[in-house]
Motif scaffolding. Structure first.
Motif, short mmCIF file in Angstrom:
data_model
loop_
_atom_site.label_atom_id
_atom_site.label_comp_id
_atom_site.label_asym_id
_atom_site.label_seq_id
_atom_site.Cartn_x
_atom_site.Cartn_y
_atom_site.Cartn_z
N GLN A 1 -7.76 -7.79 -24.37
CA GLN A 1 -6.84 -6.74 -25.34
C GLN A 1 -6.81 -4.76 -24.88
OE1 GLN A 1 -5.62 -7.52 -28.61
NE2 GLN A 1 -6.67 -9.39 -28.16
N LEU A 2 -6.01 -4.47 -24.90
CA LEU A 2 -6.04 -3.20 -24.48
C LEU A 2 -7.27 -2.23 -24.94
CD1 LEU A 2 -3.98 -1.60 -22.28
CD2 LEU A 2 -2.20 -0.79 -24.62
N ASP A 3 -7.33 -1.68 -25.76
CA ASP A 3 -8.86 -1.04 -26.18
C ASP A 3 -10.18 -1.28 -25.53
OD1 ASP A 3 -7.45 0.02 -28.52
OD2 ASP A 3 -7.81 -1.48 -29.77
N GLU A 4 -10.16 -2.85 -25.01
CA GLU A 4 -11.07 -2.60 -23.67
C GLU A 4 -11.27 -2.48 -22.78
OE1 GLU A 4 -12.78 -7.26 -21.84
OE2 GLU A 4 -11.66 -7.33 -23.73
N LEU A 5 -9.74 -2.78 -21.96
CA LEU A 5 -9.48 -2.40 -20.51
C LEU A 5 -9.81 -0.78 -21.27
CD1 LEU A 5 -6.47 -4.28 -20.25
CD2 LEU A 5 -8.98 -4.29 -19.08
N GLU B 1 0.72 -0.85 0.19
CA GLU B 1 -0.08 0.15 0.10
C GLU B 1 1.01 1.27 -0.11
OE1 GLU B 1 -3.69 2.09 2.76
OE2 GLU B 1 -4.00 0.19 1.57
N HIS B 2 2.30 1.19 0.63
CA HIS B 2 2.91 2.86 0.75
C HIS B 2 3.30 2.49 -0.20
CE1 HIS B 2 5.32 5.71 2.19
NE2 HIS B 2 6.36 4.71 1.29
N TYR B 3 3.69 1.48 -0.89
CA TYR B 3 4.65 1.31 -2.75
C TYR B 3 3.31 2.22 -3.46
CZ TYR B 3 6.26 0.56 -7.47
OH TYR B 3 6.60 0.34 -8.32
N TRP B 4 2.51 2.20 -3.35
CA TRP B 4 1.61 2.04 -4.53
C TRP B 4 1.28 3.95 -4.08
CZ3 TRP B 4 -2.19 -2.73 -4.48
CH2 TRP B 4 -2.42 -3.60 -5.59
N GLY B 5 1.22 4.18 -3.05
CA GLY B 5 0.76 4.80 -2.75
C GLY B 5 1.45 6.19 -2.79
N SER B 6 3.09 6.06 -2.97
CA SER B 6 4.22 6.92 -3.05
C SER B 6 3.95 7.02 -5.08
CB SER B 6 5.21 6.10 -3.07
OG SER B 6 5.41 6.19 -1.54
N ALA B 7 3.65 5.50 -5.48
CA ALA B 7 3.46 5.50 -6.74
C ALA B 7 2.19 6.68 -7.99
CB ALA B 7 4.37 4.48 -7.83
N MET B 8 1.65 6.17 -7.17
CA MET B 8 0.16 7.16 -7.63
C MET B 8 0.16 7.95 -6.95
SD MET B 8 -0.07 3.98 -9.38
CE MET B 8 0.34 2.58 -9.23
N LYS B 9 0.56 9.15 -7.76
CA LYS B 9 0.23 10.87 -7.57
C LYS B 9 -1.36 11.60 -7.73
CE LYS B 9 4.76 10.63 -6.99
NZ LYS B 9 5.23 10.47 -5.30
N SER B 10 -1.95 10.89 -8.38
CA SER B 10 -2.92 11.39 -8.49
C SER B 10 -3.93 10.86 -7.93
CB SER B 10 -3.72 12.05 -10.23
OG SER B 10 -2.22 12.23 -10.73
N GLY B 11 -5.45 11.33 -6.99
CA GLY B 11 -6.44 10.97 -6.55
C GLY B 11 -6.97 9.75 -7.63
N GLY B 12 -7.56 8.62 -6.98
CA GLY B 12 -8.14 8.11 -7.57
C GLY B 12 -7.61 6.51 -8.59
N GLN B 13 -6.34 6.79 -8.47
CA GLN B 13 -5.19 6.08 -9.82
C GLN B 13 -5.40 4.90 -9.18
OE1 GLN B 13 -2.03 8.49 -10.51
NE2 GLN B 13 -3.00 9.04 -12.62
N LEU B 14 -5.49 4.60 -7.57
CA LEU B 14 -4.61 3.37 -6.95
C LEU B 14 -6.31 2.35 -7.35
CD1 LEU B 14 -3.84 1.47 -5.10
CD2 LEU B 14 -4.28 2.30 -3.17
N GLU B 15 -7.45 3.48 -7.35
CA GLU B 15 -8.50 2.36 -7.08
C GLU B 15 -8.93 1.62 -8.12
OE1 GLU B 15 -8.22 5.61 -5.58
OE2 GLU B 15 -8.74 4.90 -3.31
N ARG B 16 -8.28 2.77 -9.71
CA ARG B 16 -8.71 2.19 -11.17
C ARG B 16 -7.62 0.82 -11.18
NH1 ARG B 16 -7.75 7.21 -14.87
NH2 ARG B 16 -10.26 8.11 -14.95
N LEU B 17 -6.48 1.21 -11.02
CA LEU B 17 -5.31 0.33 -10.86
C LEU B 17 -6.21 -0.98 -10.08
CD1 LEU B 17 -2.62 -0.72 -11.87
CD2 LEU B 17 -2.34 0.39 -9.77
N SER B 18 -6.35 -0.84 -9.24
CA SER B 18 -6.50 -1.92 -8.58
C SER B 18 -8.36 -2.82 -9.24
CB SER B 18 -7.69 -1.99 -7.25
OG SER B 18 -6.26 -1.96 -6.12
N GLU B 19 -9.19 -1.82 -9.67
CA GLU B 19 -9.89 -2.84 -10.52
C GLU B 19 -9.93 -2.67 -11.90
OE1 GLU B 19 -12.66 1.07 -11.15
OE2 GLU B 19 -13.35 1.41 -9.57
N VAL B 20 -8.87 -2.33 -12.61
CA VAL B 20 -8.29 -2.88 -13.94
C VAL B 20 -7.36 -4.38 -13.20
CG1 VAL B 20 -6.65 -2.83 -15.32
CG2 VAL B 20 -7.71 -1.09 -14.95
N ARG B 21 -6.82 -4.62 -12.20
CA ARG B 21 -6.77 -5.54 -12.05
C ARG B 21 -7.26 -7.05 -11.77
NH1 ARG B 21 -2.37 -7.48 -6.74
NH2 ARG B 21 -5.21 -6.51 -5.88
N ALA B 22 -8.55 -6.37 -10.82
CA ALA B 22 -9.70 -7.55 -10.56
C ALA B 22 -10.22 -8.30 -12.15
CB ALA B 22 -10.29 -7.13 -10.25
#
Length: 291
Positions: free
Chosen positions: A205-209, A173-194
């Motif tokens: 495909q990347l277009d689908e994502l 969580e600390h690594y992601w929090g440091s890497a994701m500067k803008s609000g909402g990016q961590l949540e979006r990343l978690s949604e994409v991974r799920a």
């Protein structure tokens, strides 16, 4: 720090409930302490910096770090906490919990200080942090406390595994929090991974994502690589191949049937993807892992 060699030793694990008169005078500890402020308010002084702790905050004290704690107000305090070594050492069972300042320690006690191995940027854990979702961390913390109190058979293994889960959760969580500067990016990343995890049975495909998560392909690749050091498609391919390995090793399905279940267009496409990720063909992997 050699993270693959971590084998935590839990020294103390307790769910403390304290009345408003309690204080902790300045001390230094020999090991690490993770404290969860579950109820109440605290003033925590760490190396002369005063931190106002509120319910939901976690505090992480490191070896040799001066700190003191005082209760704010008249409400009770609930602070489950754990003292531990990152790796069990020959003297781990001898060392207790320190309530002394450095000046009051004798020579033997001064030899008990563990090296702080969590100063590296990759593994750094801040003194105070507040998880976006505290429930997984809270669950693991209370698992440690229950196991430590009851000591059922093989509790030492459960303690180590739960502590590793706690450390991984905090560091990630600390690594992601440091890497994701803008609000909402961590949540979006978690949604994409799920989404990728849920669709390991087919190609994505990347277009689908990009269309599904309303983000440009370039930004999605940039964001995902920050979190996982690989692109979304590389991640998806990896989890599909890991699933294929499990199916090859633990089922009697043919290679063709496995390719079909994972959504590959042909067995040749599956074999190429498998070899690129695993370094051998699917049949070669089955031969290597059978009986």
């Amino acid at each position: 720090m050699e993270i693959e060699k971590l084998s935590p030793y839990v020294r103390v694990a307790i769910d403390s409930i304290l009345d408003p008169s309690w204080t902790l005078e300045e001390r230094v500890i020999w090991d690490y302490e993770l404290l969860y402020l579950m109820e109440g308010e605290l003033l925590v002084t760490v190396e002369d910096e005063v931190l106002h702790g509120q319910a939901g905050d976690f505090f992480f004290f490191k070896p040799g770090q001066r700190h003191a704690i005082r209760i704010v107000g008249e409400s009770r305090i609930r602070q489950p906490h754990i003292h531990f070594d990152l790796t069990e050492r020959p003297d781990s069972r001898e060392v207790g919990v320190s309530f002394k300042p450095l000046a009051q320690m004798n020579a033997k006690e001064r030899g008990w200080f563990r090296e702080n191995e969590l100063n590296d940027r990759l593994y750094f854990i801040p003194t105070r942090f507040r998880p976006a979702d505290p429930l997984p961390l809270e669950k693991s913390l209370f698992e440690v406390i229950r196991e430590f109190a009851a000591k059922p058979p093989f509790y030492e293994l459960r303690l180590k595994s739960a502590m590793l889960a706690i450390l991984a959760h905090i560091m990630r969580e600390h690594y992601w929090g440091s890497a994701m500067k803008s609000g909402g990016q961590l949540e979006r990343l978690s949604e994409v991974r799920a989404y990728l995890d849920d669709n390991a049975h087919r190609g994505v495909q990347l277009d689908e994502l990009a269309e599904r998560f309303h983000v440009s392909k370039f930004h999605l690749i940039h964001l995902f690589k920050k979190g996982f050091q690989m692109t979304p498609i590389q991640y998806h391919q990896k989890i599909r191949i890991e699933k294929a390995k499990t199916m090859i090793q633990y089922t009697y399905l043919s290679i063709q049937e496995i390719a079909d279940q994972l959504g590959y267009s042909t067995i040749h496409a599956f074999s190429r993807a498998f070899k690129a990720n695993a370094g051998c063909s699917p049949s070669g992997y089955r031969d290597a892992t059978s009986g």
